[in-house]
Design a protein around this motif. Structure first.
Motif, PDB file in Angstrom:
ATOM      1  N   VAL A 140       0.830  -1.208   0.000  1.00 45.09           N
ATOM      2  CA  VAL A 140       0.000   0.000   0.000  1.00 45.09           C
ATOM      3  C   VAL A 140       0.864   1.257   0.000  1.00 45.09           C
ATOM      4  N   GLY A 141       1.987   1.223   0.751  1.00 43.52           N
ATOM      5  CA  GLY A 141       2.854   2.395   0.787  1.00 43.52           C
ATOM      6  C   GLY A 141       3.577   2.649  -0.514  1.00 43.52           C
ATOM      7  N   ASP A 142       3.851   1.583  -1.298  1.00 46.34           N
ATOM      8  CA  ASP A 142       4.586   1.747  -2.554  1.00 46.34           C
ATOM      9  C   ASP A 142       3.684   2.000  -3.754  1.00 46.34           C
ATOM     10  N   LEU A 143       2.378   1.930  -3.584  1.00 48.98           N
ATOM     11  CA  LEU A 143       1.475   2.146  -4.710  1.00 48.98           C
ATOM     12  C   LEU A 143       1.621   3.526  -5.372  1.00 48.98           C
ATOM     13  N   PRO A 144       1.897   4.617  -4.607  1.00 45.77           N
ATOM     14  CA  PRO A 144       2.051   5.922  -5.290  1.00 45.77           C
ATOM     15  C   PRO A 144       3.193   5.966  -6.300  1.00 45.77           C
ATOM     16  N   ARG A 201       5.676  12.109 -10.209  1.00 49.48           N
ATOM     17  CA  ARG A 201       5.426  13.293  -9.392  1.00 49.48           C
ATOM     18  C   ARG A 201       5.380  14.533 -10.264  1.00 49.48           C
ATOM     19  N   PHE A 202       4.409  15.406  -9.994  1.00 53.63           N
ATOM     20  CA  PHE A 202       4.271  16.654 -10.739  1.00 53.63           C
ATOM     21  C   PHE A 202       5.070  17.757 -10.052  1.00 53.63           C
ATOM     22  N   LEU A 258       5.775  22.259 -10.227  1.00 54.43           N
ATOM     23  CA  LEU A 258       5.142  23.507 -10.649  1.00 54.43           C
ATOM     24  C   LEU A 258       5.652  23.949 -12.016  1.00 54.43           C
ATOM     25  N   GLU A 259       6.923  23.692 -12.312  1.00 54.89           N
ATOM     26  CA  GLU A 259       7.494  24.136 -13.576  1.00 54.89           C
ATOM     27  C   GLU A 259       6.836  23.463 -14.778  1.00 54.89           C
ATOM     28  N   GLN A 260       6.246  22.262 -14.564  1.00 58.51           N
ATOM     29  CA  GLN A 260       5.591  21.573 -15.671  1.00 58.51           C
ATOM     30  C   GLN A 260       4.361  22.318 -16.171  1.00 58.51           C
ATOM     31  N   PHE A 261       3.770  23.150 -15.327  1.00 62.72           N
ATOM     32  CA  PHE A 261       2.522  23.812 -15.679  1.00 62.72           C
ATOM     33  C   PHE A 261       2.700  25.311 -15.923  1.00 62.72           C
ATOM     34  N   GLU A 298      -2.785  26.343  -9.772  1.00 57.87           N
ATOM     35  CA  GLU A 298      -4.130  25.787  -9.928  1.00 57.87           C
ATOM     36  C   GLU A 298      -4.101  24.529 -10.787  1.00 57.87           C
ATOM     37  N   LYS A 299      -3.336  24.570 -11.884  1.00 59.96           N
ATOM     38  CA  LYS A 299      -3.224  23.390 -12.739  1.00 59.96           C
ATOM     39  C   LYS A 299      -2.535  22.242 -11.999  1.00 59.96           C
ATOM     40  N   LEU A 300      -1.507  22.587 -11.220  1.00 62.28           N
ATOM     41  CA  LEU A 300      -0.800  21.559 -10.451  1.00 62.28           C
ATOM     42  C   LEU A 300      -1.721  20.911  -9.427  1.00 62.28           C
ATOM     43  N   ASP A 301      -2.516  21.729  -8.729  1.00 59.93           N
ATOM     44  CA  ASP A 301      -3.439  21.180  -7.727  1.00 59.93           C
ATOM     45  C   ASP A 301      -4.459  20.256  -8.377  1.00 59.93           C
ATOM     46  N   ALA A 302      -4.967  20.667  -9.564  1.00 66.15           N
ATOM     47  CA  ALA A 302      -5.935  19.820 -10.258  1.00 66.15           C
ATOM     48  C   ALA A 302      -5.300  18.489 -10.667  1.00 66.15           C
ATOM     49  N   ALA A 303      -4.048  18.550 -11.161  1.00 68.37           N
ATOM     50  CA  ALA A 303      -3.359  17.317 -11.552  1.00 68.37           C
ATOM     51  C   ALA A 303      -3.095  16.430 -10.350  1.00 68.37           C
ATOM     52  N   GLU A 304      -2.717  17.026  -9.219  1.00 66.96           N
ATOM     53  CA  GLU A 304      -2.440  16.227  -8.018  1.00 66.96           C
ATOM     54  C   GLU A 304      -3.719  15.615  -7.464  1.00 66.96           C
ATOM     55  N   ARG A 305      -4.844  16.347  -7.579  1.00 67.85           N
ATOM     56  CA  ARG A 305      -6.112  15.769  -7.132  1.00 67.85           C
ATOM     57  C   ARG A 305      -6.479  14.548  -7.982  1.00 67.85           C
ATOM     58  N   GLY A 306      -6.281  14.667  -9.297  1.00 68.62           N
ATOM     59  CA  GLY A 306      -6.544  13.517 -10.153  1.00 68.62           C
ATOM     60  C   GLY A 306      -5.627  12.356  -9.837  1.00 68.62           C
ATOM     61  N   GLN A 307      -4.352  12.663  -9.588  1.00 70.85           N
ATOM     62  CA  GLN A 307      -3.405  11.622  -9.228  1.00 70.85           C
ATOM     63  C   GLN A 307      -3.771  10.980  -7.902  1.00 70.85           C
ATOM     64  N   GLU A 308      -4.186  11.808  -6.950  1.00 71.03           N
ATOM     65  CA  GLU A 308      -4.594  11.297  -5.644  1.00 71.03           C
ATOM     66  C   GLU A 308      -5.785  10.363  -5.775  1.00 71.03           C
ATOM     67  N   LEU A 309      -6.722  10.725  -6.654  1.00 66.44           N
ATOM     68  CA  LEU A 309      -7.898   9.882  -6.873  1.00 66.44           C
ATOM     69  C   LEU A 309      -7.500   8.549  -7.487  1.00 66.44           C
TER      70      LEU A 309
END
Length: 352
Positions: free
Chosen positions: A35-39, A44-45, A47-50, A168-179
């Motif tokens: 479970v810990g290694d699943l991420p 990883r995203f 800020l510079e990517q967006f 904002e774009k980074l947060d949206a991408a991280e939320r999708g990744q978290e899901l």
């Protein structure tokens, strides 16, 4: 009537429960690693990517140019300040010399004809003019520094807006990744929980029951404990929702079992006494008698009364006389305490 468990059997059962707990412990450790290694299945995203590359580069270059100009202006201002200090010192020294010179000479009637006085005055005026030029230069540099600060503030605001949009774009991408990661973990733990429930329902009475219980403990721990640190803000709904459903199912099962038990008890009380006694284990019956309750209906009875040989609630026989020595003994005991004679009523094939 079933005979009670031997002491060795109880120790073996204790060892088997330890095996179940050990199996659960190793499964829990393995599950926590998985479970810990699943991420790690997701990248990883940053800020510079967006950030808009062209606008971000232009903004960064503009800020660097402004900072270079500020450094140059600061150095020039420091040099001008040093020059101003030197000019002021020279003017002050010249004024002191001129004042001392005036005290030691005799003033003439016509100042315009005194060449020495005129020359000294002209030198003082020149020093004062040079001092004023340096002051003007310093003032100009200060104005330039103020303009550069304003330009820097404006450019920082532009850069902040660019980074806010990228955030904002980074947060949206991280939320999708978290899901997605949460879905991976849920897809791993829910089948384990379902399999554990099926095993408990179908295989808990088999010879491999320690592994069944160990797997069930590990699955429950993985879902209700190990999954907690990785739950997103909405993950609690899933966890508590499953808990509610599981509680409803288990509670309904317990309620049905209670009603079925009551119905069985009512039906059993209508059956013959000898038949009912043969279905109660000896150790179970003796434990209930030690608690002063009826082994058949589990209602309180008065064991202190020597004449109380039958339960007043269900009528099951509790005590009888040994046919060999006439000693009063429990009907659930296979052997008499006094003489060791086998009880005919207590034997698996005998009758009262």
């Amino acid at each position: 009537m079933r005979s009670g468990k031997r002491l060795s059997e109880r120790w073996f059962n204790l060892v088997l429960w330890l095996v179940a707990l050990a199996f659960a412990g190793f499964l829990i450790g393995l599950g926590s690693l998985v479970v810990g290694d699943l991420p790690q299945v997701e990248h990883r995203f940053t800020l510079e990517q967006f950030l808009a590359s062209d606008q971000a580069k232009a903004s960064a270059d503009a800020l660097k140019q402004i900072r270079r100009e500020q450094d140059d202006n600061r150095r020039q201002a420091e040099q001008a300040q040093l020059a101003l200090d030197a000019a002021r010192s020279a003017s002050e020294a010249a004024r002191e010399t001129f004042a001392n010179w005036l005290k030691t000479r005799d003033a003439t009637q016509r100042v315009d004809q005194d060449p020495g006085l005129i020359a000294r005055t002209e030198r003082l005026d020149a020093l004062k003019a040079a001092e004023r030029n340096v002051e003007e230069r310093l003032e100009e540099l200060n104005r330039t520094g103020l303009e550069l600060s304003e330009r820097q503030s404006t450019q920082i605001g532009i850069d902040t807006d660019l980074r806010a949009a990228a955030r904002e774009k980074l947060d949206a991408a991280e939320r999708g990744q978290e899901l997605r990661v949460f879905a991976y973990r849920l897809a791993l733990t829910l089948p384990l929980l379902a399999l554990a429930g099926w095993l408990l329902l179908k295989r808990r009475h088999t010879r491999n029951w320690p592994f069944v219980w160990g797997f069930a403990f590990a699955a429950a721990f993985a879902f209700f404990v190990e999954l907690v640190p990785y739950l997103p803000s909405y993950g609690g709904y899933v966890q508590y929702g499953v808990g509610v459903v599981a509680t409803l199912v288990a509670g309904r099962a317990v309620i049905n079992a209670l009603h079925a038990y009551n119905e069985r008890q009512k039906a059993a009380e209508l059956r013959p006494d000898e038949e009912r006694r043969t279905e109660i284990a000896t150790d179970q019956a003796l434990q209930r008698l030690a608690k002063k309750v009826c082994p058949g209906c589990e209602r309180p009875i008065d064991l202190a009364n020597p004449d109380a040989n039958f339960c007043p609630h269900c009528g099951i026989g509790l005590f009888e006389r040994c046919p060999a020595c006439a000693h009063r003994k429990s009907t659930f005991e296979r052997f008499c305490y006094a003489c060791g004679q086998t009880s005919v009523a207590a034997s698996p094939t005998g009758s009262a």
